[in-house]
Write a protein that holds these residues in place. Structure first.
Motif, PDB file in Angstrom:
ATOM      1  N   LYS A 161     -29.536 -16.373 -42.444  1.00 46.53           N
ATOM      2  CA  LYS A 161     -30.202 -15.838 -41.257  1.00 46.53           C
ATOM      3  C   LYS A 161     -30.173 -14.317 -41.295  1.00 46.53           C
ATOM      4  O   LYS A 161     -29.332 -13.714 -41.981  1.00 46.53           O
ATOM      5  CB  LYS A 161     -29.526 -16.351 -39.984  1.00 46.53           C
ATOM      6  CG  LYS A 161     -29.668 -17.869 -39.791  1.00 46.53           C
ATOM      7  CD  LYS A 161     -28.939 -18.343 -38.557  1.00 46.53           C
ATOM      8  CE  LYS A 161     -29.263 -19.796 -38.241  1.00 46.53           C
ATOM      9  NZ  LYS A 161     -28.719 -20.726 -39.229  1.00 46.53           N
ATOM     10  N   LEU A 162     -31.071 -13.707 -40.539  1.00 44.88           N
ATOM     11  CA  LEU A 162     -31.188 -12.253 -40.476  1.00 44.88           C
ATOM     12  C   LEU A 162     -31.041 -11.797 -39.032  1.00 44.88           C
ATOM     13  O   LEU A 162     -31.685 -12.352 -38.139  1.00 44.88           O
ATOM     14  CB  LEU A 162     -32.548 -11.819 -41.041  1.00 44.88           C
ATOM     15  CG  LEU A 162     -32.915 -10.333 -40.963  1.00 44.88           C
ATOM     16  CD1 LEU A 162     -31.997  -9.499 -41.846  1.00 44.88           C
ATOM     17  CD2 LEU A 162     -34.377 -10.127 -41.375  1.00 44.88           C
ATOM     18  N   TYR A 163     -30.219 -10.785 -38.810  1.00 47.89           N
ATOM     19  CA  TYR A 163     -29.962 -10.284 -37.458  1.00 47.89           C
ATOM     20  C   TYR A 163     -30.141  -8.764 -37.416  1.00 47.89           C
ATOM     21  O   TYR A 163     -29.757  -8.056 -38.360  1.00 47.89           O
ATOM     22  CB  TYR A 163     -28.522 -10.584 -37.032  1.00 47.89           C
ATOM     23  CG  TYR A 163     -28.135 -12.036 -37.043  1.00 47.89           C
ATOM     24  CD1 TYR A 163     -28.270 -12.827 -35.898  1.00 47.89           C
ATOM     25  CD2 TYR A 163     -27.630 -12.635 -38.188  1.00 47.89           C
ATOM     26  CE1 TYR A 163     -27.912 -14.164 -35.901  1.00 47.89           C
ATOM     27  CE2 TYR A 163     -27.269 -13.978 -38.207  1.00 47.89           C
ATOM     28  CZ  TYR A 163     -27.403 -14.732 -37.063  1.00 47.89           C
ATOM     29  OH  TYR A 163     -27.051 -16.065 -37.072  1.00 47.89           O
ATOM     30  N   LYS A 164     -30.669  -8.261 -36.311  1.00 45.38           N
ATOM     31  CA  LYS A 164     -30.635  -6.822 -36.086  1.00 45.38           C
ATOM     32  C   LYS A 164     -29.189  -6.379 -35.860  1.00 45.38           C
ATOM     33  O   LYS A 164     -28.354  -7.158 -35.407  1.00 45.38           O
ATOM     34  CB  LYS A 164     -31.470  -6.442 -34.857  1.00 45.38           C
ATOM     35  CG  LYS A 164     -32.962  -6.452 -35.067  1.00 45.38           C
ATOM     36  CD  LYS A 164     -33.682  -5.955 -33.815  1.00 45.38           C
ATOM     37  CE  LYS A 164     -35.183  -5.901 -34.024  1.00 45.38           C
ATOM     38  NZ  LYS A 164     -35.885  -5.454 -32.781  1.00 45.38           N
ATOM     39  N   ARG A 165     -28.935  -5.124 -36.145  1.00 46.74           N
ATOM     40  CA  ARG A 165     -27.593  -4.584 -35.895  1.00 46.74           C
ATOM     41  C   ARG A 165     -27.203  -4.760 -34.430  1.00 46.74           C
ATOM     42  O   ARG A 165     -26.064  -5.137 -34.121  1.00 46.74           O
ATOM     43  CB  ARG A 165     -27.544  -3.106 -36.280  1.00 46.74           C
ATOM     44  CG  ARG A 165     -26.248  -2.396 -35.871  1.00 46.74           C
ATOM     45  CD  ARG A 165     -26.211  -0.969 -36.340  1.00 46.74           C
ATOM     46  NE  ARG A 165     -26.000  -0.912 -37.784  1.00 46.74           N
ATOM     47  CZ  ARG A 165     -24.802  -0.997 -38.362  1.00 46.74           C
ATOM     48  NH1 ARG A 165     -23.709  -1.177 -37.624  1.00 46.74           N
ATOM     49  NH2 ARG A 165     -24.674  -0.919 -39.671  1.00 46.74           N
ATOM     50  N   GLU A 166     -28.140  -4.508 -33.521  1.00 47.94           N
ATOM     51  CA  GLU A 166     -27.846  -4.633 -32.094  1.00 47.94           C
ATOM     52  C   GLU A 166     -27.492  -6.073 -31.720  1.00 47.94           C
ATOM     53  O   GLU A 166     -26.695  -6.309 -30.805  1.00 47.94           O
ATOM     54  CB  GLU A 166     -29.045  -4.168 -31.268  1.00 47.94           C
ATOM     55  CG  GLU A 166     -29.351  -2.679 -31.389  1.00 47.94           C
ATOM     56  CD  GLU A 166     -30.162  -2.339 -32.630  1.00 47.94           C
ATOM     57  OE1 GLU A 166     -30.512  -3.263 -33.409  1.00 47.94           O
ATOM     58  OE2 GLU A 166     -30.455  -1.148 -32.834  1.00 47.94           O
ATOM     59  N   THR A 167     -28.088  -7.022 -32.409  1.00 47.47           N
ATOM     60  CA  THR A 167     -27.775  -8.429 -32.147  1.00 47.47           C
ATOM     61  C   THR A 167     -26.360  -8.751 -32.573  1.00 47.47           C
ATOM     62  O   THR A 167     -25.611  -9.415 -31.832  1.00 47.47           O
ATOM     63  CB  THR A 167     -28.775  -9.348 -32.883  1.00 47.47           C
ATOM     64  OG1 THR A 167     -30.113  -8.945 -32.578  1.00 47.47           O
ATOM     65  CG2 THR A 167     -28.575 -10.799 -32.487  1.00 47.47           C
ATOM     66  N   ILE A 168     -25.979  -8.304 -33.752  1.00 51.47           N
ATOM     67  CA  ILE A 168     -24.611  -8.533 -34.237  1.00 51.47           C
ATOM     68  C   ILE A 168     -23.601  -7.920 -33.272  1.00 51.47           C
ATOM     69  O   ILE A 168     -22.586  -8.552 -32.919  1.00 51.47           O
ATOM     70  CB  ILE A 168     -24.428  -7.956 -35.652  1.00 51.47           C
ATOM     71  CG1 ILE A 168     -25.202  -8.790 -36.688  1.00 51.47           C
ATOM     72  CG2 ILE A 168     -22.947  -7.897 -36.033  1.00 51.47           C
ATOM     73  CD1 ILE A 168     -24.725 -10.213 -36.833  1.00 51.47           C
ATOM     74  N   GLU A 169     -23.867  -6.711 -32.819  1.00 53.80           N
ATOM     75  CA  GLU A 169     -22.948  -6.078 -31.870  1.00 53.80           C
ATOM     76  C   GLU A 169     -22.899  -6.862 -30.552  1.00 53.80           C
ATOM     77  O   GLU A 169     -21.839  -6.963 -29.922  1.00 53.80           O
ATOM     78  CB  GLU A 169     -23.376  -4.633 -31.604  1.00 53.80           C
ATOM     79  CG  GLU A 169     -23.237  -3.708 -32.807  1.00 53.80           C
ATOM     80  CD  GLU A 169     -21.810  -3.634 -33.322  1.00 53.80           C
ATOM     81  OE1 GLU A 169     -20.885  -3.564 -32.491  1.00 53.80           O
ATOM     82  OE2 GLU A 169     -21.628  -3.664 -34.559  1.00 53.80           O
ATOM     83  N   GLY A 170     -24.038  -7.437 -30.166  1.00 55.57           N
ATOM     84  CA  GLY A 170     -24.115  -8.128 -28.892  1.00 55.57           C
ATOM     85  C   GLY A 170     -23.502  -9.514 -28.871  1.00 55.57           C
ATOM     86  O   GLY A 170     -23.286 -10.079 -27.797  1.00 55.57           O
ATOM     87  N   ILE A 171     -23.211 -10.093 -30.049  1.00 56.03           N
ATOM     88  CA  ILE A 171     -22.613 -11.437 -30.093  1.00 56.03           C
ATOM     89  C   ILE A 171     -21.136 -11.401 -30.495  1.00 56.03           C
ATOM     90  O   ILE A 171     -20.533 -12.440 -30.718  1.00 56.03           O
ATOM     91  CB  ILE A 171     -23.407 -12.392 -31.008  1.00 56.03           C
ATOM     92  CG1 ILE A 171     -23.451 -11.874 -32.443  1.00 56.03           C
ATOM     93  CG2 ILE A 171     -24.816 -12.589 -30.453  1.00 56.03           C
ATOM     94  CD1 ILE A 171     -24.200 -12.801 -33.389  1.00 56.03           C
TER      95      ILE A 171
END
Length: 256
Positions: free
Chosen positions: A163-173
């Motif tokens: 899967k691919l995530y934005k940096r902001e998504t990783i920080e948000g989870i």
């Protein structure tokens, strides 16, 4: 948009050279700015030496770390997710079971749609699996059906690590809880529950040619169940405390 590719590696001295060469060549061919981040999870074979040689002589975008411990698939991925430098990050397998061309498709989909994450699906239209063990397939489909029913989602390949995530998504989870393969379920379910947008892109999976799989199905059942229950509780009882702040876009974008 710089892409980071996090690859956990434990005793992968045979798999890593072809995987990293093909991955680098594919991303370079498509002009994708990137870094390849390998976490050597305290390997007992020549994995570290292979990484040193490849970084010095063949793959200028390769960076690598050694996770001193605690060790395990989830810990190794988390080690990389704390250290990548890109604007988005993909989890990719060291055994080349994932296709680098699919990664480029994920990256382009994120660029085109600006979704917060792109999830692969091996089982829908245009998805493909090659030499997938029958018992593993049976367990996989049951597990994903349970996840869909419990969480009330349509996505059919939650256990797919690719899967691919934005940096902001990783920080948000964050924070991450899973030390093992259940991290593959924790990341997307938290993203969905917390209101991050995602697209689904078909991908292929090919069984490894070298070494042996690190996934021990008998050991993982209760761990997957724990993460599933955690995400279910957060969905219904957290009062939205962890949700993405901007929710103008719908929480799901499905694309084939």
């Amino acid at each position: 948009m710089k892409l980071s590719v996090v690859i956990p590696a434990y005793n992968e001295e045979e798999s890593l050279p072809p995987t990293l060469r093909i991955l680098y060549q594919t991303l370079a061919k498509h002009g994708v700015p990137h870094e390849i981040c390998v976490t050597n999870d305290n390997s007992k074979d020549g994995t570290l030496k292979v990484l040193e040689q490849l970084a010095a002589t063949e793959i200028p975008t390769l960076v690598y770390y050694t996770n001193p411990g605690p060790n395990g698939f989830g810990y190794a991925v988390r080690y990389g997710l704390e250290r990548f430098s890109g604007d988005c990050v993909a989890v990719f397998m060291a055994d080349l079971s994932d296709d680098p061309e699919d990664l480029v498709k994920f990256y382009r989909k994120m660029q085109e749609t600006n979704v917060d994450a792109v999830f692969g699906s091996r089982w829908g239209k245009d998805g493909k699996v090659i030499d997938y063990p029958e018992l593993k397939k049976f367990i996989n489909r049951i597990a994903n059906f349970i996840v869909r029913m419990v969480m009330g989602i349509k996505y059919n390949d939650t256990t797919n690590a690719f899967k691919l995530y934005k940096r902001e998504t990783i920080e948000g989870i964050k924070p991450f809880l899973s030390p093992h393969f259940n991290l593959t379920v924790e990341l997307p379910l938290k993203a969905i529950v917390r209101g991050y947008t995602y697209a689904v892109v078909p991908n292929s999976w090919t069984n490894r040619k070298y070494g042996e799989s690190k996934l021990k199905i008998k050991e993982m059942g209760s761990r997957y169940f724990f993460i599933l229950m955690y995400c279910l509780i957060e969905k219904y009882f957290s009062q939205g405390d962890f949700r993405k702040k901007s929710t103008a876009a719908p929480p799901q974008t499905v694309s084939r």
